[in-house]
Design an enzyme around this catalytic site. Structure first.
Site, PDB file in Angstrom:
ATOM      1  N   ALA A  73      -6.753  31.110 -42.682  1.00  0.00           N
ATOM      2  CA  ALA A  73      -7.076  29.691 -42.799  1.00  0.00           C
ATOM      3  C   ALA A  73      -6.062  28.899 -41.968  1.00  0.00           C
ATOM      4  O   ALA A  73      -5.059  29.452 -41.512  1.00  0.00           O
ATOM      5  CB  ALA A  73      -7.015  29.257 -44.264  1.00  0.00           C
ATOM      6  N   GLN A  75      -3.792  26.700 -42.784  1.00  0.00           N
ATOM      7  CA  GLN A  75      -2.438  26.772 -43.366  1.00  0.00           C
ATOM      8  C   GLN A  75      -2.124  28.200 -43.830  1.00  0.00           C
ATOM      9  O   GLN A  75      -1.562  28.416 -44.914  1.00  0.00           O
ATOM     10  CB  GLN A  75      -2.306  25.790 -44.524  1.00  0.00           C
ATOM     11  CG  GLN A  75      -2.043  24.358 -44.089  1.00  0.00           C
ATOM     12  CD  GLN A  75      -0.691  24.173 -43.394  1.00  0.00           C
ATOM     13  OE1 GLN A  75       0.239  24.956 -43.552  1.00  0.00           O
ATOM     14  NE2 GLN A  75      -0.592  23.106 -42.607  1.00  0.00           N
ATOM     15  N   SER A  76      -2.467  29.191 -43.048  1.00  0.00           N
ATOM     16  CA  SER A  76      -2.234  30.578 -43.442  1.00  0.00           C
ATOM     17  C   SER A  76      -0.745  30.932 -43.414  1.00  0.00           C
ATOM     18  O   SER A  76      -0.079  30.788 -42.385  1.00  0.00           O
ATOM     19  CB  SER A  76      -2.989  31.506 -42.480  1.00  0.00           C
ATOM     20  OG  SER A  76      -2.569  32.847 -42.665  1.00  0.00           O
ATOM     21  N   ASN A  77      -0.254  31.421 -44.539  1.00  0.00           N
ATOM     22  CA  ASN A  77       1.116  31.952 -44.569  1.00  0.00           C
ATOM     23  C   ASN A  77       1.184  33.267 -43.809  1.00  0.00           C
ATOM     24  O   ASN A  77       2.182  33.582 -43.172  1.00  0.00           O
ATOM     25  CB  ASN A  77       1.551  32.209 -46.016  1.00  0.00           C
ATOM     26  CG  ASN A  77       1.548  30.949 -46.844  1.00  0.00           C
ATOM     27  OD1 ASN A  77       2.222  29.985 -46.514  1.00  0.00           O
ATOM     28  ND2 ASN A  77       0.772  30.933 -47.920  1.00  0.00           N
ATOM     29  N   VAL A  79      -0.490  34.206 -41.160  1.00  0.00           N
ATOM     30  CA  VAL A  79      -0.411  33.992 -39.702  1.00  0.00           C
ATOM     31  C   VAL A  79       1.017  33.610 -39.313  1.00  0.00           C
ATOM     32  O   VAL A  79       1.583  34.147 -38.354  1.00  0.00           O
ATOM     33  CB  VAL A  79      -1.432  32.923 -39.256  1.00  0.00           C
ATOM     34  CG1 VAL A  79      -1.130  32.440 -37.840  1.00  0.00           C
ATOM     35  CG2 VAL A  79      -2.852  33.489 -39.339  1.00  0.00           C
TER      36      VAL A  79
END
Ligand SMILES: *Cc1c(COP(=O)(O)O)cnc(C)c1O
Length: 338
Positions: A73, A75-77, A79
């Site tokens: 997503a 706000q992916s942690n 990534v």
């Protein structure tokens, strides 16, 4: 289980802290709540994906890869952590970000994890919601290979049998740590999303015959789908590491009553939980995963679902960088509550 058979890189010192939450325990009047601090995995503000990346990047390097491709997503942690680890090993990183949360909020789109992705020089491409994002990542990998790169594609959340080794290993670590502290753990509670954390824990705990049940608090899928995803990944992981007899379906327990309107969408319970932990314990949770998981734990305690004498360990999976993608929402919540 003999995990040293699999390639690995080392990214953080172990064990992560296991601490009692005295103030929260007192505030809720029992059970005894402990926290396993996997937000303290050091790299790029930490989080659970660092454990998975030890094994994923170990395999990528063993294959001679020079470019990590993954997805998540906005706000992916996951990534953000992948982008940082790629740099640490001199690799490039390309991330496909799905516009899964429908918002035009400036901080959501640019701050928090997105700001850090850009700092790590990650190449970002956006995708509309609803695509098969893992297939998109595989296709991106093939396109980069055609251009001469040596890509290694990591699925969303790092959740496959290789990434799950991070939580097989975490389960071993926790059992040993609790034994050294003479701490009898009755139950482990964790956020469950792309399923690798939950699945790895089940396999690791079964592999050491710990007898500690795991309760996953879902953040995205309905219960049936979440439990099926965790079970199938746990079976694949058990097979991979050689835990015989598999993982009984009945041991897979996900409570998906705390998702609210959807993945990454704030709930009142999440806001309460984030502020409660901040103010009682000086601890930061995140709005998408650990905040909702803690909201679930708090609500289930209030409903009397835990024995007052039980000892519960809450796995803190990290994600604090995501707080800065949700600043307006917290400012508003604090105006309401003081
Ligand atoms: C990814 C993530 C989770 C969920 O872990 P899965 O292995 O995807 O189920 C929980 N908490 C945080 C902070 C995360 O980034």
């Amino acid at each position: 289980m003999h995990l040293a058979r699999f390639p690995r890189v080392r990214l953080f010192p172990t064990p992560t802290p296991l601490e009692k939450l005295e103030n929260l325990t007192r505030h809720l009047g029992g059970p005894e709540i402990w926290i396993k601090r996997d937000d303290c995995t050091v790299v790029a503000t930490g989080g659970n994906k660092i454990r998975k990346l030890e094994w994923l990047v170990g395999e990528a390097r063993a294959q001679g890869a020079d470019h990590l491709i993954t997805q998540g997503a906005v706000q992916s942690n996951h990534v953000r952590q992948t982008a940082a680890v790629a740099r640490r090993f001199g690799m490039k990183c390309t991330a496909l970000l799905e516009r899964r949360v429908g918002t035009n909020d400036r901080d959501y789109l640019n701050s928090g994890n997105v700001l850090l992705d850009r700092m790590f020089g990650c190449a970002i491409e956006y995708r509309p919601p609803g695509l098969d994002m893992n297939a998109e990542a595989v296709a991106k990998g093939e396109a980069l290979r055609a251009e001469g790169a040596k890509p290694y594609v990591i699925p969303g959340g790092g959740s496959n049998r290789v990434g799950s080794l991070g939580y097989v290993s975490c389960a071993q670590e926790l059992v040993q740590q609790a034994d050294e502290m003479d701490l009898h753990v009755d139950r482990l509670v964790t956020a469950t999303g792309s399923a690798g954390t939950h699945a790895g824990l089940l396999v690791g705990l079964q592999g050491c015959n710990a007898g500690i049940p795991v309760l996953g608090i879902g953040v995205r899928n309905p219960k049936d789908r979440q439990e099926a995803a965790v079970h199938s990944l746990a079976e694949a992981t058990a097979d991979y590491v050689g835990v015989r007899g598999g993982i009984p379906r009945a041991t897979v327990d996900a409570n998906c009553d705390y998702i609210g309107p959807g993945y990454g969408q704030p709930t009142d319970g999440m806001k309460e939980a984030v502020l409660m932990l901040a103010r009682l314990e000086g601890l930061l949770l995140d709005p998408v995963y650990s905040g909702k998981a803690m909201a679930g734990l708090i609500d289930l305690i209030r409903k009397g679902k835990f024995d007052k004498n039980e000892r519960v360990v809450f796995l803190h999976t990290g994600g604090q960088a995501g707080l800065f993608g949700y600043t307006g929402m917290f400012e508003h919540a604090m105006e309401q509550t003081g």
